[in-house]
Motif scaffolding. Structure first.
Motif, PDB file in Angstrom:
ATOM      1  N   ALA A 100     128.407  92.136  97.194  1.00 45.97           N
ATOM      2  CA  ALA A 100     128.991  90.852  97.598  1.00 45.97           C
ATOM      3  C   ALA A 100     129.902  90.288  96.515  1.00 45.97           C
ATOM      4  O   ALA A 100     130.879  89.586  96.808  1.00 45.97           O
ATOM      5  CB  ALA A 100     127.884  89.853  97.934  1.00 45.97           C
ATOM      6  N   LEU A 101     129.604  90.603  95.265  1.00 46.20           N
ATOM      7  CA  LEU A 101     130.421  90.132  94.143  1.00 46.20           C
ATOM      8  C   LEU A 101     131.615  91.035  93.868  1.00 46.20           C
ATOM      9  O   LEU A 101     132.432  90.762  92.992  1.00 46.20           O
ATOM     10  CB  LEU A 101     129.564  90.033  92.875  1.00 46.20           C
ATOM     11  N   GLY A 102     131.700  92.128  94.618  1.00 43.04           N
ATOM     12  CA  GLY A 102     132.811  93.050  94.420  1.00 43.04           C
ATOM     13  C   GLY A 102     132.536  94.106  93.370  1.00 43.04           C
ATOM     14  O   GLY A 102     133.459  94.739  92.856  1.00 43.04           O
ATOM     15  N   LEU A 129     130.896  99.594  89.125  1.00 40.99           N
ATOM     16  CA  LEU A 129     129.853 100.138  89.986  1.00 40.99           C
ATOM     17  C   LEU A 129     129.683  99.338  91.274  1.00 40.99           C
ATOM     18  O   LEU A 129     129.734  98.109  91.254  1.00 40.99           O
ATOM     19  CB  LEU A 129     128.521 100.138  89.233  1.00 40.99           C
ATOM     20  N   ASP A 130     129.451 100.048  92.369  1.00 46.13           N
ATOM     21  CA  ASP A 130     129.063  99.368  93.604  1.00 46.13           C
ATOM     22  C   ASP A 130     127.553  99.132  93.566  1.00 46.13           C
ATOM     23  O   ASP A 130     126.867  99.513  92.611  1.00 46.13           O
ATOM     24  CB  ASP A 130     129.479 100.159  94.841  1.00 46.13           C
ATOM     25  N   GLU A 174     128.751  87.897  84.003  1.00 40.85           N
ATOM     26  CA  GLU A 174     130.196  87.868  83.768  1.00 40.85           C
ATOM     27  C   GLU A 174     130.970  87.947  85.082  1.00 40.85           C
ATOM     28  O   GLU A 174     131.994  87.269  85.250  1.00 40.85           O
ATOM     29  CB  GLU A 174     130.588  89.018  82.837  1.00 40.85           C
ATOM     30  N   GLN A 175     130.481  88.749  86.027  1.00 45.59           N
ATOM     31  CA  GLN A 175     131.154  88.863  87.315  1.00 45.59           C
ATOM     32  C   GLN A 175     131.069  87.558  88.093  1.00 45.59           C
ATOM     33  O   GLN A 175     132.043  87.122  88.720  1.00 45.59           O
ATOM     34  CB  GLN A 175     130.536  90.012  88.131  1.00 45.59           C
ATOM     35  N   ILE A 176     129.903  86.921  88.051  1.00 41.64           N
ATOM     36  CA  ILE A 176     129.732  85.642  88.753  1.00 41.64           C
ATOM     37  C   ILE A 176     130.642  84.579  88.149  1.00 41.64           C
ATOM     38  O   ILE A 176     131.294  83.814  88.869  1.00 41.64           O
ATOM     39  CB  ILE A 176     128.261  85.188  88.683  1.00 41.64           C
ATOM     40  N   SER A 177     130.711  84.528  86.807  1.00 40.30           N
ATOM     41  CA  SER A 177     131.525  83.508  86.146  1.00 40.30           C
ATOM     42  C   SER A 177     133.018  83.727  86.363  1.00 40.30           C
ATOM     43  O   SER A 177     133.809  82.783  86.357  1.00 40.30           O
ATOM     44  CB  SER A 177     131.227  83.469  84.639  1.00 40.30           C
TER      45      SER A 177
END
Length: 349
Positions: free
Chosen positions: A201-203, A229-230, A265-268
């Motif tokens: 969901a975060l890509g 990574l998926d 880091e991905q969320i931010s």
């Protein structure tokens, strides 16, 4: 005649404008009602996703004391929660549900706490320490109440992750509190499927590995280097242990801690508030595979916790592992390394 024609045209144009405005108003009103209904359904759906366990009622008062925090002068002016928090986060290998079965969950008879982390958030909610507890740690498992009635026996020199297997979240929390003497304010569990869906969901997430990984058990082959990574591959990285280092749980913990940082880091870096569809997908992925204590079992409570952590960046999250040494009784097991382990837990009280 001309004046009458002009007045007639003006009247007809005014009538058409009136009908057009009325139609636009009805369309807008319908859209607002539909939007409100959709938002209401989404909130209800996400709220209903969350499962909970009443940890406080099950364990009663025989627990470490709650941390006492002196409120800051501005605390009363802020509606957001303040004070330090200790949250036990578990990743379970449950086979419950088709998604978990496809991703290689545990036996259908139950589940184990494949990952255990104590997340300590400081009183200012701007720094955090994540302490991983190796699943192979030999501990004294206390007597735990069972949901079916009665309680388990005290077990000495048993693996840490057996607590969840024998008594679920309640026993996992009690065991952690027994070996750390730190009160767990909250409990959060996410299963395999939820973790993989969250990453997707975060890509995806970007992780750098220091060595080649070739693990037949987790079906993971990955060269050393940086990889995006998926969800399925990220889960395999979180689970792998035999393809890295000495094959112990300590090597896997290092990868799991990298994944935690990568997720933060991905969320931010993802502006979810400007993309409602993506925000909903992330929220659905999280809540759909989430089990919490009753203090966090609603969307509003989770949102309040999340809002209180808006000042916490990935750079302010420290990841460590409980100090351990090889157990004298079994070279494949570890025990807490004292006094270092005790000093670590004391710093979180």
């Amino acid at each position: 005649m001309t004046g009458q024609d002009e007045n007639g045209d003006d009247g007809r144009r005014a009538g058409r404008r009136s009908r057009a405005l009325k139609t636009a108003g009805l369309v807008l009103a319908g859209a607002l009602v539909l939007g409100a209904g959709t938002a209401g359904w989404a909130f209800w759906h996400l709220n209903a996703n969350i499962k909970s366990v009443d940890i406080n009622n099950a364990l009663g008062d025989d627990r470490p004391a709650k941390a006492v925090t002196t409120p800051s002068p501005s605390a009363s002016a802020s509606p957001l929660p303040t004070g330090s928090l200790n949250i036990l986060v578990l990743g379970s290998d449950s086979r419950s549900g088709e998604g978990n079965q496809e991703l290689g969950g545990g036996s259908s008879a139950g589940a184990r706490s494949d990952t255990a982390m104590v997340v300590h958030i400081d009183a200012g909610r701007s720094k955090a320490t994540v302490v991983s507890i190796p699943r192979d740690t030999l501990v004294t498992r206390p007597s735990c109440p069972l949901s079916s009635g009665g309680s388990t026996e005290v077990a000495y020199g048993t693996m840490f992750n057996s607590a969840y297997a024998i008594g679920g979240p309640v026993c996992a929390v009690k065991t952690v509190e027994t070996i750390t003497d730190v009160r767990m304010d909250h409990f959060i569990e996410i299963d395999f499927s939820g973790f993989a869906k969250l990453v997707d969901a975060l890509g995806g997430v970007t992780v750098t590995t220091d060595e080649d990984i070739d693990d037949e058990d987790s079906h993971l082959t990955l060269e050393a280097g940086t990889h995006h990574l998926d969800g399925r591959t990220a889960l395999a990285v979180a689970r792998t242990r035999h393809g890295i280092g000495d094959g112990s749980d300590l090597g896997r913990i290092g990868l799991q801690q990298k994944l935690v940082k990568a997720l933060l880091e991905q969320i931010s870096s993802t502006d979810l508030l400007t993309d409602p569809a993506k925000l909903y997908k992330v929220a659905d992925a999280v809540t759909g595979s989430l089990t919490t204590d009753t203090g966090l079992d609603s969307l509003s409570e989770l949102m309040s916790l999340g809002e209180s952590l808006k000042g916490l960046s990935a750079g302010e999250v420290k990841t460590v592992t409980m100090p351990v040494v090889t157990a004298a009784s079994d070279v494949n097991r570890v025990v807490a390394d004292e006094p270092e382990a005790g000093e670590l837990w004391e710093s979180l009280r």
